[in-house]
Design an enzyme around this catalytic site. Structure first.
Site, PDB file in Angstrom:
ATOM      1  CD  GLU A  29      -2.473  -1.496   2.595  1.00 56.51           C
ATOM      2  OE1 GLU A  29      -2.242  -0.718   3.543  1.00 56.51           O
ATOM      3  OE2 GLU A  29      -3.119  -2.540   2.724  1.00 56.51           O
ATOM      4  CD  GLU A  61      -3.716  -4.692   5.170  1.00 58.36           C
ATOM      5  OE1 GLU A  61      -4.930  -4.965   5.073  1.00 58.36           O
ATOM      6  OE2 GLU A  61      -3.302  -3.524   5.276  1.00 58.36           O
ATOM      7  CG  PHE A  84       0.901   0.354  10.695  1.00 57.11           C
ATOM      8  CD1 PHE A  84       1.766   0.953  11.606  1.00 57.11           C
ATOM      9  CD2 PHE A  84       0.296   1.144   9.726  1.00 57.11           C
ATOM     10  CE1 PHE A  84       2.008   2.317  11.540  1.00 57.11           C
ATOM     11  CE2 PHE A  84       0.549   2.499   9.661  1.00 57.11           C
ATOM     12  CZ  PHE A  84       1.407   3.104  10.561  1.00 57.11           C
ATOM     13  CG  ASP A  86      -0.448  -3.338  14.831  1.00 61.50           C
ATOM     14  OD1 ASP A  86      -0.573  -3.348  16.057  1.00 61.50           O
ATOM     15  OD2 ASP A  86       0.500  -2.751  14.231  1.00 61.50           O
ATOM     16  CG  HIS A 130      -1.993   1.720  13.486  1.00 60.73           C
ATOM     17  ND1 HIS A 130      -3.296   1.946  13.883  1.00 60.73           N
ATOM     18  CD2 HIS A 130      -2.020   1.609  12.131  1.00 60.73           C
ATOM     19  CE1 HIS A 130      -4.084   1.983  12.829  1.00 60.73           C
ATOM     20  NE2 HIS A 130      -3.334   1.776  11.733  1.00 60.73           N
TER      21      HIS A 130
END
Lengths: 324, 394
Positions: A29, A61, A84, A86, A130
């Site tokens: 991204e 993702e 990130f 996460d 995050h």
């Protein structure tokens, strides 16, 4: 020797590998010409290699990793970025059920030369979604390699090894490391997986630390030295494969170990390291194994609360003194 | 040869006690290649408590010795192989001194396992590293003072404790296996000291005439003493005897043993019927025996049959000493050095060559008075020129 930031060392590794091997391409991204990645690791690469090899993707993702797995098994060497760490939860099926298992399920007839880069870690007040450190998830999944570089030098050398290898690698970075500057040679080099690095030699206690905690530990070691306490800092550099012998060898010398990681304490990386030491070096321990890790809590948004839950120099120093 | 029947027999380390784990090979009675008969002593082994002669388990040739003398071998470990001359023998690895000897410098004795288990049960506050180090050195960890948090015993405390123990322990430079002549001597002097109640008497002898004789016919003091003692024994037979159970056996033959120090230890070759041999013949016999002793070529015959022993330490500067009887004999004569000393002769101080004789005798066989009379006789012959010269001829 010239100095580079961790960010630029990673960017340089990607560029050199793309120059070296046409099958290497990047996807993620906002990694392209408009943004250069959330942490600017891929800045300038789209301009040099074009949008085909530095691909901006939709915010999905699962798709990013799914596409990368497909490309990898058809002969490409994709390097996917998840903005990130996460958010890797969204790609968990692709990472843990597909990338990790394909080589095994097809009896070795196909390989998955895939790298998924993603940053973990707290410290910039961006809250629970995050700021986590989830290395243990991937360490727990057979079939994945897990790299955790803490310095620009290690980052570049390990990323090159990851790209050139034929197995899926979770390449885990830390947000606070990107601006860290250190020496990086200009010539081509790689660092093998499974070889720990002694960041500081010492005799009174071993401290196992990963990622940004390596730096907090080295700062703590400076303070301890003023009091005449000498600690040895071991950075595994890769969690899978893990250089168990380096840890055990050091523990045999010092008789004490403090394990410092940013992830949650329960069933975390520190739990695994503690178990290994207890299983394989118990008779050399002169004090209980000590863990410095995050409490089992979501990372708070409040800066004072976030600071409270993340291990720092003070908690590391306290832990060392408790077992001396 | 019988086809298909193996004629190879292994000689193994026997288990001499329930707790025995290994034993030491002390001495092989046969060399590789020698013929052995089933049942004859083949090898002497030693465990912590006893020595034992392993009998040959078969007749044949001792083809191979796998554990040399001095080597510690485990119970049932193969020490050697007996087989027919051309029988193929299995390849068995030799037992070598790979395991460290039981006593080393600074070694701390290992405690019995039971005691260690009990320590753990006591729940001493000690780190695993401290416990391991204590266990490795057999140290009772409860004796260690802890310096860690809450008094926990840490590795450094155990190390310190071990260093203190090592500093206190007497250090061993080397360990010599009691074997061969040393072992025989040890056994024989122990037997003598244990069984024969010793009494010792001494006398001073003026050696003027003995020196004359020695120079005239080129013999040694020992040669002269062998002859003189043999002659004196003819008149004092009770000292030429042995005790057997409830009986004292007096020998007809007077065979004089002479204690000789060799590199390997003490040996006592014997001059047979010394009372009947002229002095020069005694001298040449003794010379031959001494040479053989030096070359370690003394035969069984040379070393057996003694009825009385002479031991001379004069050449080492010894004046008087108390010898231990050479069992099963009745007495032994100790000879000191010849020194010029002031003596009173006819109320005048004169310088004379003086030698001390010391006679140790088995008080079960003979009392002080007859022993003294014998010693007096020896003194008298040595001092009286006419007697000395006349006995030397016959």
């Amino acid at each position: 020797m010239r100095e580079l930031t961790y960010r630029d060392a990673l960017g340089e590794a990607l560029r050199e590998e793309m120059l070296r091997d046409k099958t290497v391409f990047l996807l993620g991204e906002d990694i392209g010409r408009y943004w250069g990645g959330a942490f600017k690791v891929t800045k300038g690469l789209a301009e040099e290699f074009g949008d085909e090899r530095v691909r901006d993707t939709p915010i999905s993702e699962s798709t990013i990793v799914g596409v990368a797995v497909g490309a990898a098994i058809t002969g490409m060497r994709p390097v996917a970025e998840i903005m990130f760490g996460d958010l890797s939860a969204l790609a968990m099926d692709q990472i843990c059920n597909q990338a990790a298992k394909i080589c095994y399920m097809f009896g070795g007839q196909t390989k998955v030369p895939l790298v998924v880069r993603t940053p973990f870690g707290a410290g910039v007040n961006i809250a629970s979604h995050h700021s986590q450190s989830l290395e243990a998830w991937f360490m727990h999944t057979p079939g994945l390699l897990v790299a955790v570089p803490s310095t620009p030098f290690d980052a570049k050398g390990l990323l090159k090894t990851a790209i050139r290898g034929n197995n899926p690698v979770m390449f885990l970075e830390h947000k606070l490391l990107y601006p860290v500057e250190d020496k990086v040679p200009e010539e081509d080099y790689t660092i093998p997986f499974g070889v720990a690095d002694v960041k500081l030699e010492g005799k009174d206690a071993t401290i196992f630390a990963t990622l940004y905690m390596v730096h907090k530990t080295l700062a703590a070691a400076q303070e301890l030295r003023k009091e005449g306490i000498s600690v040895e800092v071991i950075d595994p550099r890769t969690l899978v494969p893990l250089d168990k012998q380096a840890i055990i060898k050091s523990v045999k010398r010092t008789g004490r170990i403090v394990i410092v990681t940013e992830d949650c304490k329960t069933a975390g990386v520190s739990a695994e390291i503690a178990a290994i030491v207890a299983e394989e070096a118990l008779d050399y321990l002169d004090a209980p194994i000590k863990r410095v890790a995050e409490p089992d809590t979501p990372i708070p948004f409040s800066p004072p609360l976030e600071k409270f839950v993340i291990p720092d120099e003070k908690t590391i120093i306290k832990a060392v003194k408790e077992i001396l | 040869m019988y086809e298909g029947i193996s004629l190879v027999t292994k000689v193994v380390m026997p288990r001499l006690s329930l707790t025995m784990k290994e034993g030491t090979v002390v001495q092989w009675f046969k060399k590789e290649g020698e013929t052995v008969k089933k049942g004859e002593p083949l090898v002497e082994v030693l465990s912590e408590k006893v020595t034992y002669d392993v009998e040959s388990p078969a007749s044949g040739i001792l083809r191979k010795i796998l554990a040399d003398e001095g080597i510690d071998a485990p119970v049932a470990g193969t020490l050697g192989i007996i087989a027919e001359p051309d029988e193929p023998i299995p390849e068995i690895e030799e037992i070598t001194a790979t395991t460290p000897p039981p006593e080393r410098i600074g070694e701390v004795t290992l405690l019995p396992e039971k005691e260690i288990v009990r320590e753990v049960e006591e729940r001493v506050l000690a780190s695993p590293a401290a416990k391991r180090l204590a266990r490795e050195h057999g140290l009772n960890i409860t004796k260690v003072k802890g310096s860690g948090p809450e008094g926990r015993i840490i590795e450094a405390d155990v190390k310190r404790c071990l260093e203190e123990e090592v500093a206190l322990a007497t250090r061993v430079r080397e360990v010599i296996l009691l074997k061969g002549i040393r072992k025989t001597t040890a056994e024989r002097v122990s037997l003598s000291a244990r069984t024969a109640p010793h009494s010792t008497i001494t006398m001073e002898v003026n050696m003027t005439n003995a020196i004359r004789l020695r120079e005239e016919i080129q013999v040694s003091y020992t040669d002269i003493l062998v002859k003189v003692v043999a002659k004196a024994l003819e008149e004092h037979r009770i000292l030429n005897s042995t005790i057997v159970g409830e009986k004292i056996k007096i020998y007809e033959d007077i065979n004089i043993g002479v204690a000789v120090a060799t590199e390997k230890g003490l040996v006592v070759p014997v001059v047979r019927n010394a009372n009947k041999k002229p002095l020069l013949q005694i001298a040449s016999t003794l010379k031959g025996l001494l040479e053989k002793a030096r070359e370690r070529e003394l035969s069984r015959e040379d070393l057996t049959g003694g009825t009385f022993t002479i031991t001379n330490l004069g050449m080492y500067g010894v004046e008087v000493f108390i010898p231990i009887i050479n069992p099963p004999e009745a007495a032994i004569l100790g000879v000191g050095k010849v020194t010029e000393k002031p003596v009173i002769v006819n109320k005048e101080v004169k310088i004379k060559p003086i030698m001390y004789l010391s006679l140790s005798y088995d008080h079960r066989i003979v009392d002080g008075a007859p022993a003294a009379q014998f010693l007096q006789k020896v003194k008298q012959i040595l001092e009286k020129g006419s007697e000395l010269f006349s006995i030397s001829e016959c």
